[in-house]
Design a protein around this motif. Structure first.
Motif, PDB file in Angstrom:
ATOM      1  N   ALA A  15       0.348  -6.570 -12.755  1.00 41.67           N
ATOM      2  CA  ALA A  15       1.370  -6.179 -13.716  1.00 41.67           C
ATOM      3  C   ALA A  15       1.624  -4.679 -13.586  1.00 41.67           C
ATOM      4  O   ALA A  15       0.744  -3.939 -13.125  1.00 41.67           O
ATOM      5  CB  ALA A  15       0.910  -6.511 -15.132  1.00 41.67           C
ATOM      6  N   PRO A  16       2.802  -4.199 -13.976  1.00 38.13           N
ATOM      7  CA  PRO A  16       3.100  -2.760 -13.861  1.00 38.13           C
ATOM      8  C   PRO A  16       2.058  -1.877 -14.540  1.00 38.13           C
ATOM      9  O   PRO A  16       1.690  -0.825 -14.001  1.00 38.13           O
ATOM     10  CB  PRO A  16       4.479  -2.637 -14.526  1.00 38.13           C
ATOM     11  CG  PRO A  16       5.112  -3.974 -14.331  1.00 38.13           C
ATOM     12  CD  PRO A  16       3.983  -4.967 -14.427  1.00 38.13           C
ATOM     13  N   GLU A  17       1.574  -2.301 -15.702  1.00 35.83           N
ATOM     14  CA  GLU A  17       0.587  -1.465 -16.382  1.00 35.83           C
ATOM     15  C   GLU A  17      -0.746  -1.451 -15.631  1.00 35.83           C
ATOM     16  O   GLU A  17      -1.498  -0.470 -15.700  1.00 35.83           O
ATOM     17  CB  GLU A  17       0.371  -1.941 -17.823  1.00 35.83           C
ATOM     18  CG  GLU A  17      -0.143  -3.353 -17.994  1.00 35.83           C
ATOM     19  CD  GLU A  17       0.959  -4.402 -18.059  1.00 35.83           C
ATOM     20  OE1 GLU A  17       0.671  -5.525 -18.520  1.00 35.83           O
ATOM     21  OE2 GLU A  17       2.107  -4.091 -17.650  1.00 35.83           O
ATOM     22  N   GLU A  18      -1.040  -2.531 -14.880  1.00 36.59           N
ATOM     23  CA  GLU A  18      -2.256  -2.543 -14.061  1.00 36.59           C
ATOM     24  C   GLU A  18      -2.102  -1.637 -12.854  1.00 36.59           C
ATOM     25  O   GLU A  18      -3.069  -0.968 -12.455  1.00 36.59           O
ATOM     26  CB  GLU A  18      -2.576  -3.972 -13.625  1.00 36.59           C
ATOM     27  CG  GLU A  18      -3.025  -4.864 -14.778  1.00 36.59           C
ATOM     28  CD  GLU A  18      -3.178  -6.310 -14.360  1.00 36.59           C
ATOM     29  OE1 GLU A  18      -4.071  -6.996 -14.917  1.00 36.59           O
ATOM     30  OE2 GLU A  18      -2.414  -6.793 -13.485  1.00 36.59           O
ATOM     31  N   ASP A  19      -0.905  -1.593 -12.268  1.00 40.52           N
ATOM     32  CA  ASP A  19      -0.647  -0.644 -11.174  1.00 40.52           C
ATOM     33  C   ASP A  19      -0.882   0.784 -11.642  1.00 40.52           C
ATOM     34  O   ASP A  19      -1.528   1.583 -10.961  1.00 40.52           O
ATOM     35  CB  ASP A  19       0.811  -0.774 -10.697  1.00 40.52           C
ATOM     36  CG  ASP A  19       0.953  -1.739  -9.544  1.00 40.52           C
ATOM     37  OD1 ASP A  19      -0.066  -2.128  -8.958  1.00 40.52           O
ATOM     38  OD2 ASP A  19       2.101  -2.091  -9.222  1.00 40.52           O
ATOM     39  N   ARG A  20      -0.333   1.092 -12.797  1.00 44.23           N
ATOM     40  CA  ARG A  20      -0.476   2.449 -13.328  1.00 44.23           C
ATOM     41  C   ARG A  20      -1.946   2.782 -13.574  1.00 44.23           C
ATOM     42  O   ARG A  20      -2.421   3.866 -13.206  1.00 44.23           O
ATOM     43  CB  ARG A  20       0.321   2.582 -14.626  1.00 44.23           C
ATOM     44  CG  ARG A  20       0.221   3.966 -15.273  1.00 44.23           C
ATOM     45  CD  ARG A  20       1.032   4.029 -16.554  1.00 44.23           C
ATOM     46  NE  ARG A  20       1.025   5.374 -17.116  1.00 44.23           N
ATOM     47  CZ  ARG A  20       0.079   5.848 -17.917  1.00 44.23           C
ATOM     48  NH1 ARG A  20      -0.963   5.060 -18.257  1.00 44.23           N
ATOM     49  NH2 ARG A  20       0.142   7.082 -18.387  1.00 44.23           N
ATOM     50  N   GLU A  21      -2.670   1.854 -14.187  1.00 43.59           N
ATOM     51  CA  GLU A  21      -4.080   2.113 -14.486  1.00 43.59           C
ATOM     52  C   GLU A  21      -4.883   2.322 -13.208  1.00 43.59           C
ATOM     53  O   GLU A  21      -5.707   3.238 -13.118  1.00 43.59           O
ATOM     54  CB  GLU A  21      -4.658   0.945 -15.298  1.00 43.59           C
ATOM     55  CG  GLU A  21      -6.093   1.172 -15.737  1.00 43.59           C
ATOM     56  CD  GLU A  21      -6.668   0.005 -16.516  1.00 43.59           C
ATOM     57  OE1 GLU A  21      -7.840   0.103 -16.957  1.00 43.59           O
ATOM     58  OE2 GLU A  21      -5.966  -1.019 -16.675  1.00 43.59           O
ATOM     59  N   TRP A  22      -4.628   1.479 -12.200  1.00 45.41           N
ATOM     60  CA  TRP A  22      -5.355   1.605 -10.931  1.00 45.41           C
ATOM     61  C   TRP A  22      -5.070   2.962 -10.285  1.00 45.41           C
ATOM     62  O   TRP A  22      -5.993   3.653  -9.834  1.00 45.41           O
ATOM     63  CB  TRP A  22      -4.957   0.479  -9.985  1.00 45.41           C
ATOM     64  CG  TRP A  22      -5.717   0.491  -8.690  1.00 45.41           C
ATOM     65  CD1 TRP A  22      -6.895  -0.142  -8.421  1.00 45.41           C
ATOM     66  CD2 TRP A  22      -5.353   1.180  -7.482  1.00 45.41           C
ATOM     67  NE1 TRP A  22      -7.288   0.100  -7.128  1.00 45.41           N
ATOM     68  CE2 TRP A  22      -6.362   0.913  -6.524  1.00 45.41           C
ATOM     69  CE3 TRP A  22      -4.280   1.985  -7.118  1.00 45.41           C
ATOM     70  CZ2 TRP A  22      -6.324   1.431  -5.238  1.00 45.41           C
ATOM     71  CZ3 TRP A  22      -4.242   2.512  -5.837  1.00 45.41           C
ATOM     72  CH2 TRP A  22      -5.250   2.231  -4.913  1.00 45.41           C
ATOM     73  N   CYS A  23      -3.794   3.329 -10.239  1.00 43.34           N
ATOM     74  CA  CYS A  23      -3.429   4.604  -9.611  1.00 43.34           C
ATOM     75  C   CYS A  23      -4.060   5.778 -10.354  1.00 43.34           C
ATOM     76  O   CYS A  23      -4.598   6.706  -9.729  1.00 43.34           O
ATOM     77  CB  CYS A  23      -1.911   4.765  -9.570  1.00 43.34           C
ATOM     78  SG  CYS A  23      -1.083   3.722  -8.337  1.00 43.34           S
ATOM     79  N   ILE A  42      -7.271  -7.505  -7.605  1.00 47.14           N
ATOM     80  CA  ILE A  42      -6.001  -8.200  -7.867  1.00 47.14           C
ATOM     81  C   ILE A  42      -5.020  -7.846  -6.759  1.00 47.14           C
ATOM     82  O   ILE A  42      -4.774  -6.673  -6.502  1.00 47.14           O
ATOM     83  CB  ILE A  42      -5.408  -7.767  -9.227  1.00 47.14           C
ATOM     84  CG1 ILE A  42      -6.402  -8.010 -10.362  1.00 47.14           C
ATOM     85  CG2 ILE A  42      -4.094  -8.506  -9.502  1.00 47.14           C
ATOM     86  CD1 ILE A  42      -5.965  -7.415 -11.688  1.00 47.14           C
ATOM     87  N   PRO A  43      -4.458  -8.818  -6.061  1.00 50.00           N
ATOM     88  CA  PRO A  43      -3.464  -8.494  -5.026  1.00 50.00           C
ATOM     89  C   PRO A  43      -2.321  -7.684  -5.627  1.00 50.00           C
ATOM     90  O   PRO A  43      -1.919  -7.882  -6.767  1.00 50.00           O
ATOM     91  CB  PRO A  43      -2.970  -9.882  -4.566  1.00 50.00           C
ATOM     92  CG  PRO A  43      -4.072 -10.821  -4.927  1.00 50.00           C
ATOM     93  CD  PRO A  43      -4.693 -10.270  -6.183  1.00 50.00           C
ATOM     94  N   TRP A  44      -1.817  -6.728  -4.811  1.00 53.22           N
ATOM     95  CA  TRP A  44      -0.741  -5.869  -5.308  1.00 53.22           C
ATOM     96  C   TRP A  44       0.409  -6.686  -5.878  1.00 53.22           C
ATOM     97  O   TRP A  44       0.989  -6.339  -6.904  1.00 53.22           O
ATOM     98  CB  TRP A  44      -0.227  -4.987  -4.171  1.00 53.22           C
ATOM     99  CG  TRP A  44      -1.068  -3.797  -3.900  1.00 53.22           C
ATOM    100  CD1 TRP A  44      -2.064  -3.678  -2.975  1.00 53.22           C
ATOM    101  CD2 TRP A  44      -1.015  -2.522  -4.555  1.00 53.22           C
ATOM    102  NE1 TRP A  44      -2.628  -2.429  -3.012  1.00 53.22           N
ATOM    103  CE2 TRP A  44      -1.996  -1.704  -3.973  1.00 53.22           C
ATOM    104  CE3 TRP A  44      -0.219  -2.015  -5.578  1.00 53.22           C
ATOM    105  CZ2 TRP A  44      -2.198  -0.374  -4.378  1.00 53.22           C
ATOM    106  CZ3 TRP A  44      -0.418  -0.704  -5.981  1.00 53.22           C
ATOM    107  CH2 TRP A  44      -1.400   0.104  -5.399  1.00 53.22           C
ATOM    108  N   SER A  45       0.756  -7.783  -5.202  1.00 47.74           N
ATOM    109  CA  SER A  45       1.913  -8.580  -5.634  1.00 47.74           C
ATOM    110  C   SER A  45       1.684  -9.258  -6.977  1.00 47.74           C
ATOM    111  O   SER A  45       2.636  -9.660  -7.648  1.00 47.74           O
ATOM    112  CB  SER A  45       2.247  -9.640  -4.582  1.00 47.74           C
ATOM    113  OG  SER A  45       1.127 -10.493  -4.359  1.00 47.74           O
ATOM    114  N   ASP A  46       0.417  -9.371  -7.389  1.00 47.52           N
ATOM    115  CA  ASP A  46       0.105 -10.054  -8.645  1.00 47.52           C
ATOM    116  C   ASP A  46      -0.180  -9.088  -9.790  1.00 47.52           C
ATOM    117  O   ASP A  46      -0.349  -9.518 -10.935  1.00 47.52           O
ATOM    118  CB  ASP A  46      -1.107 -10.971  -8.469  1.00 47.52           C
ATOM    119  CG  ASP A  46      -0.833 -12.119  -7.503  1.00 47.52           C
ATOM    120  OD1 ASP A  46       0.350 -12.453  -7.317  1.00 47.52           O
ATOM    121  OD2 ASP A  46      -1.801 -12.655  -6.929  1.00 47.52           O
TER     122      ASP A  46
END
Length: 279
Positions: A158-166, A152-156
């Motif tokens: 969701a905040p919860e997906e950013d957290r999960e990925w990190c 998923i491109p960073w710009s697309d």
């Protein structure tokens, strides 16, 4: 602890924090593109030093955009020094910040008293294949989910997906075991409210590494450099062999039972080595 915004010549403003008393030390966070996450490291040192931390340009609580370059990052760092009134200071850098510390010391030999280079990846990208293999192995059954999120491109995201990925990726940076996930969460919890990874800064600064071989820069460093690694870092510390050889005055310490952030797993030992390195 004192917080302040330092305004740079081009109008960007950098969030800074200072704690402790004693000779000045600046801590450079990794990324590139992350926020300052080094408060726990600063807490180990500020009984001996005045410890300065800051969010790099365009990251965390700091402003500034345009094209991100290493020359600019080095100059930003020296502008912080001037603004805070220090003639000279020691520089502690972690991961990407470790490389920035060396490049600063190469450019400002009269301003860098000593360097602590923590968990840098060395010159070039020779570390990467071994890192990817180790990361994927440590992800185990979570690798499929990590790959889905990575697609998923960073710009697309969701905040919860950013957290999960990190959290998935950062877990692999610590020594394998039951504490790794909690340490990844603690790292995430350093995130300022609303902050996100500056992907542009990450890509442009990483690409700009090719403008000058880090070994050539390291050969100009005149102050003592202490390289600190964790044996369990998925980025192999031996990838720094050529960089270590290029430095005039360097020593290398490798901690067993520590990963990419050795102060979290070996705090007393990390404190002891850094204080000795910077004294």
């Amino acid at each position: 602890m004192m917080n302040a915004m330092v305004r740079l010549r081009d109008g960007a403003s950098l969030w800074t924090a200072a704690s402790g008393t004693g000779p000045p030390v600046v801590c450079l966070h990794g990324g590139p593109g992350l926020w300052d996450f080094l408060a726990p490291l600063a807490a180990l040192l500020d009984g001996t030093f005045t410890v300065v931390r800051f969010d790099q340009r365009g990251c965390g609580r700091s402003t500034g955009g345009g094209r991100f370059t290493i020359a600019q990052a080095v100059d930003d760092l020296d502008q912080v020094r001037v603004a805070l009134g220090f003639d000279r200071w020691a520089v502690v850098g972690h991961s990407w910040g470790a490389e920035l510390a060396l490049r600063y010391a190469a450019r400002h030999t009269d301003r860098a008293a000593a360097v602590a280079y923590i968990a840098g990846v060395g010159a070039g990208n020779g570390y990467r294949d071994a890192y990817v293999a180790c990361r994927d192995r440590r992800l185990g059954p979570d690798r499929e989910r990590w790959a889905e999120l990575s697609a998923i491109p960073w710009s697309d995201r969701a905040p919860e997906e950013d957290r999960e990925w990190c959290l998935l990726q950062w877990r692999t940076d610590f020594s394998p075991g039951p504490d790794a996930a909690g340490r990844a969460r603690a790292l995430w919890d350093t995130r300022p409210p609303g902050a996100a990874v500056n992907v542009t800064a990450n890509r442009e600064l990483w690409a700009d590494r090719g403008t000058e071989d880090l070994c050539l820069a390291a050969a100009r460093v005149t102050c003592p450099v202490t390289m600190i690694f964790g044996a369990d870092d998925p980025r192999p510390w031996a990838a720094n062999d050529s960089l270590f050889a290029a430095l005039r005055d360097a020593r290398r310490v490798v901690f067993e039972r520590a990963g990419h952030a050795p102060w979290t797993e070996r705090p007393a030992d990390t404190r002891h080595v850094i204080i000795g390195a910077l004294a």
